[in-house]
Design a protein around this motif. Structure first.
Motif, PDB file in Angstrom:
ATOM      1  N   GLN A  66      58.599   1.690  44.882  1.00 19.99           N
ATOM      2  CA  GLN A  66      58.812   0.610  44.096  1.00 19.99           C
ATOM      3  C   GLN A  66      61.012   1.679  43.055  1.00 19.99           C
ATOM      4  O   GLN A  66      61.617   0.924  43.512  1.00 19.99           O
ATOM      5  N   LYS A  67      59.932   2.879  43.029  1.00 17.21           N
ATOM      6  CA  LYS A  67      61.048   3.113  42.044  1.00 17.21           C
ATOM      7  C   LYS A  67      61.838   3.576  42.688  1.00 17.21           C
ATOM      8  O   LYS A  67      63.383   3.606  42.619  1.00 17.21           O
ATOM      9  N   LEU A  68      61.531   4.207  43.770  1.00 21.55           N
ATOM     10  CA  LEU A  68      63.343   4.485  45.291  1.00 21.55           C
ATOM     11  C   LEU A  68      63.704   3.264  45.183  1.00 21.55           C
ATOM     12  O   LEU A  68      64.727   3.421  45.346  1.00 21.55           O
ATOM     13  N   ASN A  90      64.350   1.206  44.184  1.00 21.44           N
ATOM     14  CA  ASN A  90      65.037   0.660  42.930  1.00 21.44           C
ATOM     15  C   ASN A  90      66.900   1.995  42.418  1.00 21.44           C
ATOM     16  O   ASN A  90      67.247   1.471  41.772  1.00 21.44           O
ATOM     17  N   ARG A  91      66.404   2.827  42.879  1.00 21.03           N
ATOM     18  CA  ARG A  91      67.280   3.716  42.745  1.00 21.03           C
ATOM     19  C   ARG A  91      67.270   4.878  43.464  1.00 21.03           C
ATOM     20  O   ARG A  91      66.664   6.088  43.063  1.00 21.03           O
ATOM     21  N   ALA A  92      67.866   4.590  44.486  1.00 23.16           N
ATOM     22  CA  ALA A  92      67.906   5.345  45.991  1.00 23.16           C
ATOM     23  C   ALA A  92      68.376   6.818  45.257  1.00 23.16           C
ATOM     24  O   ALA A  92      69.067   7.900  46.212  1.00 23.16           O
ATOM     25  N   ASP A  93      69.668   6.369  44.284  1.00 30.57           N
ATOM     26  CA  ASP A  93      70.383   7.609  44.121  1.00 30.57           C
ATOM     27  C   ASP A  93      70.215   8.865  43.623  1.00 30.57           C
ATOM     28  O   ASP A  93      70.579   9.407  43.319  1.00 30.57           O
ATOM     29  N   LYS A  94      69.183   8.183  43.056  1.00 32.07           N
ATOM     30  CA  LYS A  94      68.130   9.471  41.887  1.00 32.07           C
ATOM     31  C   LYS A  94      67.134   9.874  42.287  1.00 32.07           C
ATOM     32  O   LYS A  94      66.243   8.925  42.671  1.00 32.07           O
ATOM     33  N   PRO A  95      66.175  10.530  41.975  1.00 34.32           N
ATOM     34  CA  PRO A  95      64.377  11.220  42.198  1.00 34.32           C
ATOM     35  C   PRO A  95      63.975  10.189  40.805  1.00 34.32           C
ATOM     36  O   PRO A  95      64.533  10.278  39.893  1.00 34.32           O
ATOM     37  N   VAL A  96      62.720  10.566  41.032  1.00 28.95           N
ATOM     38  CA  VAL A  96      61.667   9.136  40.459  1.00 28.95           C
ATOM     39  C   VAL A  96      61.198  10.259  39.377  1.00 28.95           C
ATOM     40  O   VAL A  96      60.549  11.750  40.536  1.00 28.95           O
ATOM     41  N   ARG A 138      62.368  13.534  27.886  1.00 23.45           N
ATOM     42  CA  ARG A 138      63.611  13.701  29.123  1.00 23.45           C
ATOM     43  C   ARG A 138      62.930  12.310  29.338  1.00 23.45           C
ATOM     44  O   ARG A 138      61.232  11.227  28.659  1.00 23.45           O
ATOM     45  N   ASN A 139      63.524  11.230  29.998  1.00 20.56           N
ATOM     46  CA  ASN A 139      63.167   9.564  30.295  1.00 20.56           C
ATOM     47  C   ASN A 139      62.524  10.173  31.610  1.00 20.56           C
ATOM     48  O   ASN A 139      62.315  10.795  32.269  1.00 20.56           O
ATOM     49  N   TYR A 140      60.500   9.406  32.188  1.00 19.64           N
ATOM     50  CA  TYR A 140      60.460   9.173  32.944  1.00 19.64           C
ATOM     51  C   TYR A 140      60.233   8.090  33.790  1.00 19.64           C
ATOM     52  O   TYR A 140      59.908   6.669  32.913  1.00 19.64           O
ATOM     53  N   ASP A 141      60.225   8.105  34.860  1.00 17.97           N
ATOM     54  CA  ASP A 141      60.367   6.756  35.683  1.00 17.97           C
ATOM     55  C   ASP A 141      58.148   6.701  35.415  1.00 17.97           C
ATOM     56  O   ASP A 141      58.253   5.062  35.872  1.00 17.97           O
TER      57      ASP A 141
END
Length: 342
Positions: free
Chosen positions: A91-93, A95-101, A170-173
């Motif tokens: 799901q996270k990928l 939504n944001r495929a350009d960055k690692p989860v 840091r921020n985590y998904d």
């Protein structure tokens, strides 16, 4: 056995666990395959339970490496958590495929059971993990596993700290922590959630998403007959549902304000009040009654020994967290009686 073979075993096992539904024979084969690889490399097994020690924290018990290793062998628990976490990563990928989860895994144990098997399904540019455990022996064993399986590119920081007081840097998904027993007894799951969730971005996922405990009046013979039933015709079965006594999720963390009064109907054939734990891992992935040790029903109150019309429940934190209860005389007086009990 060489590294390539080990990685293939892990990859095949986790793919099977993600797809095998409730085929318990296949599920057990896959969990056993993971265990054989992990225990051999990490050098930790359930056979050492009682030799290594738990760590007692102000917020509950951090179980020993060998006890944590044993959790892998609870096949449905392992399968459902892996499925839920896999879905959350996808799901996270999306939504944001350009960055690692980015994932924080708190309470890894010696195997990193809930994340390590999933890593070979992704590339390091898609998923990055920070690891957190208070027991250095667990982290040492886990590092052996990571090194041997050549997974270091997936690993960011490793923290040997208490997850109930840990400060996120840091921020985590996604944040993951499964540190619990049935009815949230003894271990610090609630305290971990209270510490980590408020530090996360509002759109971050915490796994498990929700833990709820519900009460029901039960008939001991019906309960026994249901467990022992093997014939074609099911025996009569019924419970008197009493409702929810405790729920913890992202929105219900202020447990000091959670007291729940339950009315007890006059049902002489159903004298035992049981508590039932349900763990919503993510989406539709659930662990419910008897699926694992963390969802075993608990006999809580026997009305044959002491009658009650109303019982109030609340959660007690500390070195030995648990659900507490008290019989109250009338609903009109229960607030006063609760305050006197707390």
């Amino acid at each position: 056995m060489d590294q390539t073979s080990d990685i293939s075993i892990v990859r095949n096992a986790v793919r099977t666990l993600l797809d095998c539904a409730d085929d318990f024979f296949i599920m057990k084969q896959s969990v056993d395959a993971l265990y054989n690889v992990f225990s051999r490399i990490a050098g930790v097994s359930p056979a050492q339970i009682g030799v290594d020690k738990d760590i007692i924290l102000p917020s509950g018990k951090a179980i020993s490496p060998s006890a944590a290793a044993h959790c892998l062998l609870e096949m449905k628990r392992t399968a459902v958590f892996l499925r839920g976490i896999h879905q959350s990563v996808l799901q996270k990928l999306n939504n944001r495929a350009d960055k690692p989860v980015r994932i924080l895994y708190a309470g890894t144990g010696p195997y990193g059971t809930l994340v390590i098997p999933l890593l070979p399904l992704f590339t390091p540019d898609k998923i990055q993990i920070d690891l957190l455990d208070i027991n250095p022996a667990s982290l040492e064993a886990l590092q052996k596993l990571i090194d041997e399986l050549q997974l270091n590119e997936y690993i960011g920081s490793v923290f040997c700290e208490d997850a109930t007081t840990f400060t996120l840097s840091r921020n985590y998904d996604i944040a993951i922590s499964e540190t619990m027993l049935a009815c949230l007894k003894s271990e610090p799951q609630v305290a971990v959630m209270q510490n980590i969730i408020p530090q996360l971005h509002p759109e971050a996922i915490f796994i498990p998403e929700e833990i709820r405990i519900d009460a029901a009046l039960t008939n001991p013979k019906m309960e026994q007959d249901r467990l022992l039933y093997y014939e074609n015709e099911a025996p009569p079965f019924r419970r008197i549902e009493l409702g929810n006594v405790f729920t913890v999720n992202k929105k219900t963390l202020d447990i000091d304000r959670m007291q729940k009064i339950i009315e007890i109907p006059d049902e002489k054939d159903f004298p035992v009040l049981k508590l039932f734990t349900t763990v919503k891992v993510f989406g539709d992935e659930l662990l419910s009654e008897n699926d694992s040790s963390i969802t075993l029903p608990v006999n809580f109150y026997d009305l044959r020994k002491k009658t009650a019309q109303h019982i109030v429940f609340w959660y007690v934190q500390g070195e030995k967290p648990y659900i507490e209860s008290r019989v109250v005389r009338t609903p009109a007086l229960y607030q006063t009686e609760i305050m006197n009990a707390l």
